[in-house]
Design a protein around this motif. Structure first.
Motif, mmCIF file in Angstrom:
data_model
loop_
_atom_site.group_PDB
_atom_site.id
_atom_site.type_symbol
_atom_site.label_atom_id
_atom_site.label_comp_id
_atom_site.label_asym_id
_atom_site.label_seq_id
_atom_site.Cartn_x
_atom_site.Cartn_y
_atom_site.Cartn_z
ATOM 1 N N ILE A 67 0.671 -1.297 0.209
ATOM 2 C CA ILE A 67 0.206 -0.023 0.012
ATOM 3 C C ILE A 67 0.457 0.971 0.329
ATOM 4 N N LEU A 68 1.696 1.470 0.643
ATOM 5 C CA LEU A 68 2.366 2.979 1.005
ATOM 6 C C LEU A 68 3.445 2.842 -0.566
ATOM 7 N N GLU A 69 4.736 1.726 -1.336
ATOM 8 C CA GLU A 69 4.566 1.731 -2.608
ATOM 9 C C GLU A 69 3.631 2.131 -3.574
ATOM 10 N N THR A 70 1.756 1.929 -3.494
ATOM 11 C CA THR A 70 1.299 2.194 -4.374
ATOM 12 C C THR A 70 0.424 3.509 -4.476
ATOM 13 N N VAL A 71 0.593 4.149 -3.004
ATOM 14 C CA VAL A 71 0.243 5.632 -2.707
ATOM 15 C C VAL A 71 1.757 6.627 -2.530
ATOM 16 N N ALA A 72 2.860 6.745 -2.177
ATOM 17 C CA ALA A 72 3.776 7.124 -2.662
ATOM 18 C C ALA A 72 3.895 6.999 -4.106
ATOM 19 N N VAL A 121 -6.397 8.588 -3.399
ATOM 20 C CA VAL A 121 -6.416 7.679 -2.520
ATOM 21 C C VAL A 121 -7.037 6.666 -2.744
ATOM 22 N N HIS A 122 -8.562 7.160 -2.768
ATOM 23 C CA HIS A 122 -9.863 6.445 -2.584
ATOM 24 C C HIS A 122 -9.731 5.697 -4.202
ATOM 25 N N GLN A 123 -8.895 6.397 -5.165
ATOM 26 C CA GLN A 123 -8.939 5.511 -7.042
ATOM 27 C C GLN A 123 -8.256 4.452 -6.852
ATOM 28 N N PRO A 175 -15.886 -1.125 -2.558
ATOM 29 C CA PRO A 175 -14.215 -0.955 -1.763
ATOM 30 C C PRO A 175 -13.772 0.101 -1.964
ATOM 31 N N VAL A 176 -12.951 0.574 -1.708
ATOM 32 C CA VAL A 176 -11.413 1.459 -1.822
ATOM 33 C C VAL A 176 -10.223 1.498 -1.291
ATOM 34 N N LEU A 177 -9.139 1.998 -1.366
ATOM 35 C CA LEU A 177 -8.217 1.752 -0.653
ATOM 36 C C LEU A 177 -8.600 3.378 0.498
ATOM 37 N N THR A 178 -8.488 2.006 2.027
ATOM 38 C CA THR A 178 -8.721 3.848 3.318
ATOM 39 C C THR A 178 -7.716 3.465 4.187
ATOM 40 N N HIS A 179 -6.626 4.272 5.074
ATOM 41 C CA HIS A 179 -6.658 5.096 5.576
ATOM 42 C C HIS A 179 -6.668 4.007 6.908
ATOM 43 N N HIS A 180 -7.820 4.321 7.988
ATOM 44 C CA HIS A 180 -7.968 4.092 8.489
ATOM 45 C C HIS A 180 -7.637 4.876 9.980
ATOM 46 N N TYR A 195 1.310 15.405 2.949
ATOM 47 C CA TYR A 195 2.073 14.088 2.640
ATOM 48 C C TYR A 195 0.963 13.380 4.064
ATOM 49 N N LEU A 196 0.476 11.871 3.658
ATOM 50 C CA LEU A 196 -0.497 11.230 4.315
ATOM 51 C C LEU A 196 0.613 10.037 4.871
ATOM 52 N N ILE A 197 1.007 10.015 5.917
ATOM 53 C CA ILE A 197 1.735 8.512 6.990
ATOM 54 C C ILE A 197 0.859 7.977 7.231
ATOM 55 N N ASP A 198 2.006 7.015 7.720
ATOM 56 C CA ASP A 198 1.515 6.114 8.729
ATOM 57 C C ASP A 198 0.549 4.762 8.025
ATOM 58 N N TRP A 199 0.747 4.345 6.865
ATOM 59 C CA TRP A 199 -0.357 3.142 6.843
ATOM 60 C C TRP A 199 -0.616 2.058 7.355
ATOM 61 N N GLU A 200 0.277 1.896 8.180
ATOM 62 C CA GLU A 200 0.463 0.268 9.046
ATOM 63 C C GLU A 200 -1.402 0.023 8.968
ATOM 64 N N TYR A 201 -2.121 0.806 9.463
ATOM 65 C CA TYR A 201 -3.836 0.425 9.802
ATOM 66 C C TYR A 201 -4.928 0.252 7.850
ATOM 67 N N ALA A 202 -3.513 0.463 7.025
ATOM 68 C CA ALA A 202 -4.628 0.647 5.966
ATOM 69 C C ALA A 202 -5.205 -0.115 5.014
ATOM 70 N N ALA A 203 -6.059 -0.431 4.744
ATOM 71 C CA ALA A 203 -6.623 -1.737 3.826
ATOM 72 C C ALA A 203 -7.392 -1.472 2.652
ATOM 73 N N VAL A 204 -7.755 -2.075 1.869
ATOM 74 C CA VAL A 204 -9.192 -2.126 1.040
ATOM 75 C C VAL A 204 -10.317 -2.178 1.562
ATOM 76 N N GLY A 205 -10.779 -1.150 2.025
ATOM 77 C CA GLY A 205 -12.565 -0.838 3.152
ATOM 78 C C GLY A 205 -13.010 -0.586 2.796
#
Length: 245
Positions: A67-72, A121-123, A175-180, A195-205
């Protein structure tokens, strides 16, 4: 931290010497992070010591990396420079930026900027599993149950809530990519971008989770406030449980 720094020749960066700690980066309840002076580089690094209880907290480091690679790649976050083989620490480029505060969430201009970023992000479409919130919260619940950390009143509330949770999972929302975990501390701003950081709880949600974090009045699905409250409450209990162990 010292053991992590000792691995610096493996980071595949043009470093000329062992990085040095500048300061601990404040904030963050899951991990500990440190700004590093990086000899041979024109910028500092950030060393994040990952929480050893990641699995118990519902974090999947492999999914986070994807996810981090995708968002970056979309220019919305800083990418990782290095992941340790055991995923016990991560190295990032340090971003010179201002961390948002609650006041930014109250600013119409800032809210508009964040919502535009979330629209991007949601795309995005990372190759990671869709989150089943029933499974996610069951994982928390089983840990608390095994530890005898559940009061009778909470068990009753859970018995009433869980059927609605399963129904929500099985309904036809998209469902879309969601930071959570879209709190002000996870948003950085410099003169160029957010910059949106700390994607460790992120998922497609469900995207309303991110809207709820910003402003509950933006939520469209009526179940989201209850889901968010349960998620936050159980997470706090699991975090406290393992802090004592």
């Amino acid at each position: 931290m010292q053991a992590a720094l000792d691995t610096w020749p493996d980071w595949e960066l043009p470093l000329t010497a062992r990085p040095e700690v500048v300061a601990r980066v404040p904030g963050g309840r899951t991990n500990r992070s440190y700004q590093l002076r990086a000899p041979g580089l024109r910028f500092d690094l950030l060393l994040r010591l990952n929480n050893p209880r990641a699995e118990q907290l519902g974090i999947r480091r492999e999914s986070e990396a994807v996810i981090l690679e995708t968002v970056a790649s979309a220019g919305l976050s800083r990418g990782a420079c290095y992941w340790s083989p055991a995923h016990d620490f991560t190295v990032f480029r340090h971003v010179n930026a201002r961390t948002w505060s609650a006041r930014d969430f109250q600013s119409e201009t800032q809210r508009r900027r964040l919502l535009e970023a979330l629209g991007v992000v949601h795309q995005l479409r990372p190759d990671t599993p869709r989150r089943r919130y029933t499974d996610y919260l069951d994982h928390y619940w089983r840990q608390l149950e095994a530890a005898g950390a559940l009061e009778a009143s909470l068990k009753k509330q859970w018995a009433d809530f869980r059927p609605a949770l399963r129904e929500f999972d099985e309904s036809d929302w998209v469902p879309v990519l969601t930071h959570h975990d879209l709190i002000p501390e996870n948003i950085l701003e410099n003169e160029d971008r957010l910059y949106l950081i700390d994607w460790e709880y992120a998922a497609v949600g469900h995207p309303d989770i991110d809207r709820w974090c910003l402003d509950p009045t933006l939520v469209r699905h009526p179940f989201i406030p209850e889901l968010a409250r349960w998620t936050n409450d159980l997470w706090e209990r699991v975090l406290a449980l393992h802090a004592r162990s």
